[in-house]
Design a protein around this motif. Structure first.
Motif, PDB file in Angstrom:
ATOM      1  N   PRO A 106       0.837  -1.208   0.210  1.00 32.47           N
ATOM      2  CA  PRO A 106       0.419  -0.628  -0.020  1.00 32.47           C
ATOM      3  C   PRO A 106       0.859   1.255   0.395  1.00 32.47           C
ATOM      4  CG  PRO A 106      -0.177  -1.263   1.291  1.00 32.47           C
ATOM      5  CD  PRO A 106       0.403  -2.032   1.602  1.00 32.47           C
ATOM      6  N   ALA A 107       0.042   2.354  -0.399  1.00 30.76           N
ATOM      7  CA  ALA A 107       0.948   3.577  -0.864  1.00 30.76           C
ATOM      8  C   ALA A 107       1.140   3.819   0.493  1.00 30.76           C
ATOM      9  CB  ALA A 107       0.257   4.326  -0.777  1.00 30.76           C
ATOM     10  N   ALA A 108       3.159   4.417   0.922  1.00 30.57           N
ATOM     11  CA  ALA A 108       3.225   4.830   2.560  1.00 30.57           C
ATOM     12  C   ALA A 108       2.382   5.846   3.030  1.00 30.57           C
ATOM     13  CB  ALA A 108       4.882   5.774   2.311  1.00 30.57           C
ATOM     14  N   HIS A 109       1.998   6.676   2.596  1.00 31.52           N
ATOM     15  CA  HIS A 109       1.356   7.715   3.064  1.00 31.52           C
ATOM     16  C   HIS A 109      -0.054   8.234   2.281  1.00 31.52           C
ATOM     17  CE1 HIS A 109       4.837   8.616   3.867  1.00 31.52           C
ATOM     18  NE2 HIS A 109       5.920   9.727   3.146  1.00 31.52           N
ATOM     19  N   PHE A 110      -1.023   7.352   2.362  1.00 36.14           N
ATOM     20  CA  PHE A 110      -1.954   7.258   2.583  1.00 36.14           C
ATOM     21  C   PHE A 110      -3.423   8.515   3.362  1.00 36.14           C
ATOM     22  CE2 PHE A 110      -6.377   5.621   2.091  1.00 36.14           C
ATOM     23  CZ  PHE A 110      -6.738   5.338   0.471  1.00 36.14           C
ATOM     24  N   VAL A 111      -3.910   8.895   2.391  1.00 38.85           N
ATOM     25  CA  VAL A 111      -4.623   9.637   3.663  1.00 38.85           C
ATOM     26  C   VAL A 111      -5.987  10.197   3.216  1.00 38.85           C
ATOM     27  CG1 VAL A 111      -3.027  11.597   4.265  1.00 38.85           C
ATOM     28  CG2 VAL A 111      -4.305  12.048   2.767  1.00 38.85           C
ATOM     29  N   GLY A 112      -6.957  10.152   4.219  1.00 37.87           N
ATOM     30  CA  GLY A 112      -8.113  10.468   3.679  1.00 37.87           C
ATOM     31  C   GLY A 112      -8.726   9.119   3.437  1.00 37.87           C
ATOM     32  N   ARG A 113     -10.231   9.001   2.286  1.00 42.61           N
ATOM     33  CA  ARG A 113     -10.867   8.262   1.680  1.00 42.61           C
ATOM     34  C   ARG A 113     -11.510   7.102   2.002  1.00 42.61           C
ATOM     35  NH1 ARG A 113     -10.780  11.422  -2.749  1.00 42.61           N
ATOM     36  NH2 ARG A 113      -8.987  11.244  -4.395  1.00 42.61           N
ATOM     37  N   LEU A 163     -18.097   3.219  -7.236  1.00 38.88           N
ATOM     38  CA  LEU A 163     -17.334   4.510  -7.230  1.00 38.88           C
ATOM     39  C   LEU A 163     -16.611   6.082  -7.839  1.00 38.88           C
ATOM     40  CD1 LEU A 163     -17.458   5.891  -4.210  1.00 38.88           C
ATOM     41  CD2 LEU A 163     -15.869   4.490  -4.195  1.00 38.88           C
ATOM     42  N   ARG A 164     -16.908   6.753  -8.168  1.00 39.83           N
ATOM     43  CA  ARG A 164     -16.564   8.187  -8.666  1.00 39.83           C
ATOM     44  C   ARG A 164     -15.525   8.705  -8.293  1.00 39.83           C
ATOM     45  NH1 ARG A 164     -15.764   8.922 -14.540  1.00 39.83           N
ATOM     46  NH2 ARG A 164     -15.557  11.307 -14.848  1.00 39.83           N
ATOM     47  N   LEU A 165     -14.450   8.452  -7.900  1.00 42.54           N
ATOM     48  CA  LEU A 165     -13.533   9.322  -6.857  1.00 42.54           C
ATOM     49  C   LEU A 165     -12.921  11.099  -7.125  1.00 42.54           C
ATOM     50  CD1 LEU A 165     -12.319   7.900  -4.572  1.00 42.54           C
ATOM     51  CD2 LEU A 165     -10.032   7.633  -5.918  1.00 42.54           C
ATOM     52  N   ASP A 166     -13.640  11.544  -6.867  1.00 45.97           N
ATOM     53  CA  ASP A 166     -13.092  12.844  -6.787  1.00 45.97           C
ATOM     54  C   ASP A 166     -11.875  13.025  -6.062  1.00 45.97           C
ATOM     55  OD1 ASP A 166     -14.822  13.140  -7.971  1.00 45.97           O
ATOM     56  OD2 ASP A 166     -16.208  12.979  -6.073  1.00 45.97           O
ATOM     57  N   ALA A 167     -11.367  14.723  -6.237  1.00 46.50           N
ATOM     58  CA  ALA A 167      -9.823  14.832  -5.672  1.00 46.50           C
ATOM     59  C   ALA A 167     -10.038  15.519  -4.195  1.00 46.50           C
ATOM     60  CB  ALA A 167      -9.613  16.789  -5.843  1.00 46.50           C
ATOM     61  N   LEU A 168      -9.486  15.151  -3.203  1.00 43.77           N
ATOM     62  CA  LEU A 168      -9.330  15.095  -2.060  1.00 43.77           C
ATOM     63  C   LEU A 168      -9.674  16.815  -1.471  1.00 43.77           C
ATOM     64  CD1 LEU A 168      -5.289  14.064  -1.263  1.00 43.77           C
ATOM     65  CD2 LEU A 168      -7.690  12.591  -0.804  1.00 43.77           C
ATOM     66  N   SER A 169      -9.682  16.284  -0.147  1.00 45.18           N
ATOM     67  CA  SER A 169     -10.577  17.934   0.484  1.00 45.18           C
ATOM     68  C   SER A 169      -9.621  18.827   0.942  1.00 45.18           C
ATOM     69  CB  SER A 169     -11.003  17.913   2.199  1.00 45.18           C
ATOM     70  OG  SER A 169     -10.138  16.666   2.869  1.00 45.18           O
ATOM     71  N   GLU A 170      -9.501  19.585   1.248  1.00 41.08           N
ATOM     72  CA  GLU A 170      -7.944  20.756   1.507  1.00 41.08           C
ATOM     73  C   GLU A 170      -6.944  20.298   3.169  1.00 41.08           C
ATOM     74  OE1 GLU A 170      -7.511  24.781   3.155  1.00 41.08           O
ATOM     75  OE2 GLU A 170      -8.463  24.661   1.099  1.00 41.08           O
ATOM     76  N   ARG A 171      -8.212  19.611   3.421  1.00 40.26           N
ATOM     77  CA  ARG A 171      -7.546  19.081   4.600  1.00 40.26           C
ATOM     78  C   ARG A 171      -6.305  18.251   4.764  1.00 40.26           C
ATOM     79  NH1 ARG A 171     -10.257  17.599  10.275  1.00 40.26           N
ATOM     80  NH2 ARG A 171      -8.785  16.922  11.700  1.00 40.26           N
ATOM     81  N   ASP A 172      -7.661  17.069   3.982  1.00 43.75           N
ATOM     82  CA  ASP A 172      -6.490  15.938   3.727  1.00 43.75           C
ATOM     83  C   ASP A 172      -5.119  15.871   2.203  1.00 43.75           C
ATOM     84  OD1 ASP A 172      -7.834  13.674   5.186  1.00 43.75           O
ATOM     85  OD2 ASP A 172      -9.263  14.104   3.311  1.00 43.75           O
TER      86      ASP A 172
END
Length: 975
Positions: free
Chosen positions: A280-287, A434-443
């Motif tokens: 898995p990606a080392a720096h996965f955030v959110g989602r 599932l349509r994936l959008d950009a991350l939130s600003e915080r993430d």
């Protein structure tokens, strides 16, 4: 480029002398047919130690290179707004011919066409002269974004060798292969395919002992260095060697269904449990919501295999999400996890065919190569059989389309399939989409911090840079790939402040250059999708590619099918299909029905697609022409007389709009039109005439909506008209700027501009309008005699021209002017105004005239009669008043209620009107209503609140010179 860099013109070599010139050519060739920025070229040539004269030296190098290429006129090496672009035909570049031959060989290999395999691999390998760009520094590939390309070419060469050796072995020609394979296993001691082929060749020639030794060396190396056993191909070759069994014939007899079941049972009984998931990606955030949705879908009880599809634009993090989800489900699928890159958008490689994908999955399940049927249908049946009764998770990454995925799906419950791809694949039934959008600003900020190594587990160590980080992630479009690149740049230069990187990304022309690092590139990721559309033979795909290019040239906030149809000279239906196709491949979003907009980074990429200035100008002028047509139709629907006075193009009866549709279109398109007018006005080729026409056509819409942009747009026309000495454009611009001053209460400035405009105009219809407006402005200034003279001159012109609409307006203005001294005369003027409005079917004049009669009765201290007229003016009717007229009429109704002592009704109405005026951002109307609001509050015995309302009214009027400002100051002074 496949060897030392060399140029040949078809007759003789054309030497490129000097390391800098050769480096420049290499960088341009690695990005052939795409713009390369000056910064990127300077970085490739000089690195971090670029001299102050670098750009001048670069231009000299370009001139020398053009001379070496016999391109003195710059038709091949072209200047672009941000740098340079080298134009190269497909057949002119050895790497492109190499890639095309590789694709042909791959297709032949998958189809089992052995002669075609040999032809394709020979064509590819004959082009290979050695290590790509062997005579240039290794840094060139990285600086040019070509490191990944060079590695891909090396891998493609090895793959071509494998396909050639396999074909030769299957054709029964092993002897000539042994020396070359022996050399290759020495150069690639861990490449199992070459070892398996050498074992097969040695066995076929009877050299069993040497074949066993090759296997033993490979196994020892794999175990000691990697801790793994040889894969299925090597194990099968070793098994045959030990059993001393002959090879399978090149074209085996068809496998019967019964035999497939036997083979499948053997596979199921003996197969390993695959664990093919990448880390898995080392720096996965959110989602987290998306992860939970995927988990529920993949574990749901059902009578069929669970399927989930994750789609979205390039770089949005589809693969990272899929791998993270699958990694968390290992325990739920104890029979194994298969991972397969279907290469739907892989640089230099065609998508996997069904048979190639099936073969990879079956090999992953431990199926012997010889047991896999040669045709896709049989292989798909074998895969379904092998997966039946198991709990196996399949991750199919980067799928091209549903047709590529369907043959790979299990048929029975227990298994689950997680698919990623740029297209949504809604035709895959019974699947979660599932349509994936950009991350939130915080993430997004968290991802940059972690990638940059500038945060700890529980708190950010760069809190001081939070504002800069917020700006950084917005410039990256909150796209995970762009955020990773930005974070990696910060990690590579620990002293680089976030603000420094923000400054580099602020310039749109340079942004995509900054968002490239090593093998990561936003531009390349987006280009893969666009290039696939451009290379398609389907007309909708080709139109979609053209549409993206047009979107980049006209560069508006959003787009519609009719607009693109006009720019591309196709039908609206074809344009709509092209836009829908761009949505399908995640290059556009559809934020509202039939309105399309690109992601900010897609917008940056699209701007690069049409470097030819003449073509860009043609697109922009086509868009401006379409908007002129729309604004002209709107003007005719809203105010037919203004359409004539403003000398707008005629409107065919079939193209006419009703009033409601005209306003709806204006509301939808005004943002685009104002942006386009600004861009055209700044272009060196623009004329006052072509900018003035759409702005003039917009005036009826802008006057009703009281849009604050009106003054700025007319200022642009004013500047161009002065430059071009265009009296018509200048007169209209001055008049419309004066109108803005009128509605915002700056009457003196309005009079000055109207006087300048009148000096330029001879047309009676145009003069009557301006004289009427001048009278209104003078009335607001209290210059009654001048106002009456101007209005009477206007009225005489309206009678002469027979313009009933203008008559109604002027009579209404005359009534308002004399109301204070003679309310009865004012009522007579207003009645004539209403009658003229009825004869002209001019709803605005009818509504305003009735309300003005009401105000005159208030002047006569007859609030009951006044209220009747105000109610009639606001009642539903076949004519529709502009919103500002309606607000003023209802304000009069509130004032009548106040004078009748119906204070609570008046207060409720005035507060409702305040909400409407505030929502419409009309400062002048808000100020007038606050004035009345204060009067109602005063009569209710709430003086403090009344004073607060009057102070709020003064704040809304600002620098206005309207007479109501004096009244407000007197009320506040009286205490």
């Amino acid at each position: 480029m496949l060897g030392t860099l060399a140029v040949h013109d078809g007759t003789a070599d054309r030497p490129i002398r000097g390391p800098k010139a050769r480096t420049l050519l290499a960088v341009l060739l690695l990005n052939a047919d795409r713009p390369v920025s000056l910064d990127r070229l300077v970085d490739a040539l000089w690195g971090e130690h670029a001299p102050a004269t670098a750009e001048a030296s670069l231009r000299n190098l370009v001139a020398r290179l053009r001379k070496s290429l016999a391109d003195e006129d710059g038709t091949r090496l072209r200047a672009t707004p941000a740098g340079y672009r080298l134009v190269v035909a497909e057949e002119e570049l050895d790497t492109r011919r190499f890639e095309a031959a590789i694709r042909r060989a791959q297709a032949a290999h998958e189809a089992g066409d052995l002669p075609a395999v040999l032809a394709g691999t020979t064509a590819a390998l004959d082009l290979w002269r050695g290590e790509p760009l062997a005579d240039l520094p290794e840094a060139v590939g990285g600086a040019a974004g070509g490191g990944a390309a060079c590695e891909q070419w090396r891998e493609s060469r090895l793959q071509a060798l494998e396909w050639r050796f396999d074909a030769e072995l299957r054709l029964g020609r092993p002897h000539a292969l042994i020396p070359e394979l022996t050399r290759l296993v020495g150069e690639h001691p861990l490449r199992e395919a070459f070892h398996a082929q050498l074992i097969r060749a040695l066995r076929a020639t009877g050299d069993r002992a040497r074949a066993l030794a090759v296997h033993q060396r490979l196994r020892t190396a794999l175990v000691e260095e990697l801790g793994v056993e040889p894969g299925p191909a090597v194990r099968e070759a070793h098994r045959l060697l030990l059993a001393e069994q002959p090879e399978r014939e090149p074209e085996p007899a068809a496998v019967t269904s019964a035999e497939q079941v036997v083979v499948a049972e053997t596979v199921v009984a003996e197969r390993p449990r695959p664990a093919q998931l990448p880390s898995p990606a080392a720096h996965f955030v959110g989602r987290q919501e998306q992860l939970e949705a995927l988990r529920r879908a993949l574990l749901a009880d059902s009578d069929r295999a669970a399927v989930a599809v994750v789609s979205g634009m390039a770089g949005v993090g589809k693969s990272a999400l899929a791998v993270r989800c699958a990694d968390g489900l290992r325990a739920e699928f104890p029979d194994g996890q298969l991972f397969l890159n279907l290469r739907g958008a892989t640089p230099g490689l065609a998508p996997l065919t069904a048979h190639a994908a099936l073969t990879a999955l079956l090999l992953g399940l431990g199926t012997a190569p010889g047991a896999i049927p040669e045709e896709a249908g049989g292989a798909a049946a074998l895969l379904r059989t092998a997966l039946a009764g198991t709990r196996t998770l399949l991750v199919l990454d980067d799928a091209a389309d549903p047709a590529q995925v369907r043959p790979l799906l299990p048929a029975t419950p227990g298994c689950a399939v997680l698919v990623t791809g740029r297209t949504p694949m809604h035709t895959l039934d019974h699947a979660l989409h599932l349509r994936l959008d950009a991350l939130s600003e915080r993430d997004s900020i968290a991802l940059v911090e972690r990638t940059a190594g500038r945060s700890t587990a529980d708190r950010s160590v760069v809190a001081i840079e939070q504002a800069d980080l917020a700006r950084l992630v917005r410039l990256c479009g909150r796209l995970p790939l762009a955020l990773r690149i930005a974070g990696a740049r910060l990690a590579a230069r620990r002293t680089l402040p976030v603000r420094g990187l923000v400054g580099r990304l602020e310039e749109p022309a340079d942004r995509l250059d900054e968002l490239e690092l090593d093998d990561l590139s936003i531009r390349q990721s987006l280009a893969l999708t666009h290039d696939s559309l451009r290379a398609s033979t389907r007309r909708p795909d080709l139109r979609a590619a053209d549409a993206l290019a047009a979107i980049g040239t006209i560069d508006l906030p959003d787009y519609s099918a009719p607009l693109l149809a006009a720019v591309l000279r196709i039908t609206p239906a074809q344009a709509g299909a092209a836009l829908d196709r761009l949505v399908e491949v995640a290059l556009l979003d559809e934020p509202r029905p039939d309105r399309y907009a690109p992601h900010d980074l897609v917008r940056d990429y699209a701007r690069e697609l049409v470097p030819d200035p003449a073509e860009r100008t043609r697109h922009v002028r086509a868009a401006l022409g379409w908007y002129l047509g729309l604004a002209t139709r709107m003007a005719f629907a809203i105010d037919p007389s203004a359409h004539r006075v403003r000398r707008l193009p005629p409107v065919d009866e079939a193209d006419r709009l009703d009033r409601d549709t005209a306003f709806a279109l204006g509301d939808a398109e005004f943002g685009n039109l104002s942006t386009l007018v600004e861009r055209v006005a700044a272009a060196p080729w623009a004329t006052a005439a072509e900018v003035s026409l759409p702005v003039r056509a917009l005036a009826p819409y802008l006057r009703v909506r009281r849009h604050p942009e009106s003054f700025r747009l007319n200022e642009l026309v004013h500047r161009l008209a002065l430059r071009d000495d265009d009296r018509t454009a200048l007169a209209h611009a001055l008049s419309d700027m004066a109108h803005v001053h009128f509605v915002t209460g700056r009457s003196l400035q309005g009079v000055e501009l109207l006087d300048q405009s009148l000096a330029l105009v001879d047309d009676p219809a145009h003069r009557q309008n301006m004289l009427g407006n001048r009278g209104l402005l003078l009335s607001n200034l209290g210059r009654v005699q001048e106002a009456v003279a101007s209005l009477e001159e206007s009225l005489a012109l309206t009678v002469r021209t027979g313009d009933l609409r203008c008559q109604a307006i002027v009579l209404s203005a005359l009534g308002n002017l004399v109301e204070e001294e003679d309310p009865h005369l004012a009522i007579a003027h207003h009645r004539r105004s209403v009658e003229a409005g009825r004869r002209a079917d001019f709803g605005d004049a009818i509504s305003a005239g009735l309300a003005n009669i009401g105000f005159a009765h208030l002047r006569l201290d007859d609030p009951a009669t006044a209220l009747d007229y105000f109610v009639e003016s606001t009642a539903p009717s076949p004519w529709v008043s502009p919103w500002h007229v309606g607000l003023e009429n209802r304000r009069g109704q509130a004032e009548a209620l106040r004078r009748l002592g119906r204070l609570e009704e008046a207060l409720g109405l005035v507060r409702e009107l305040l909400g409407q005026a505030t929502a419409l951002q009309d400062a002048f109307a808000t100020g007038a209503i606050e004035h009345t609001h204060g009067l109602v509050l005063r009569d209710l015995g709430r003086p403090a609140e009344a004073h607060a309302a009057w102070r709020a009214a003064l704040a809304q009027f600002g620098s206005s010179d309207h007479k109501v400002v004096g009244e407000l100051r007197e009320l506040l002074a009286a205490g």
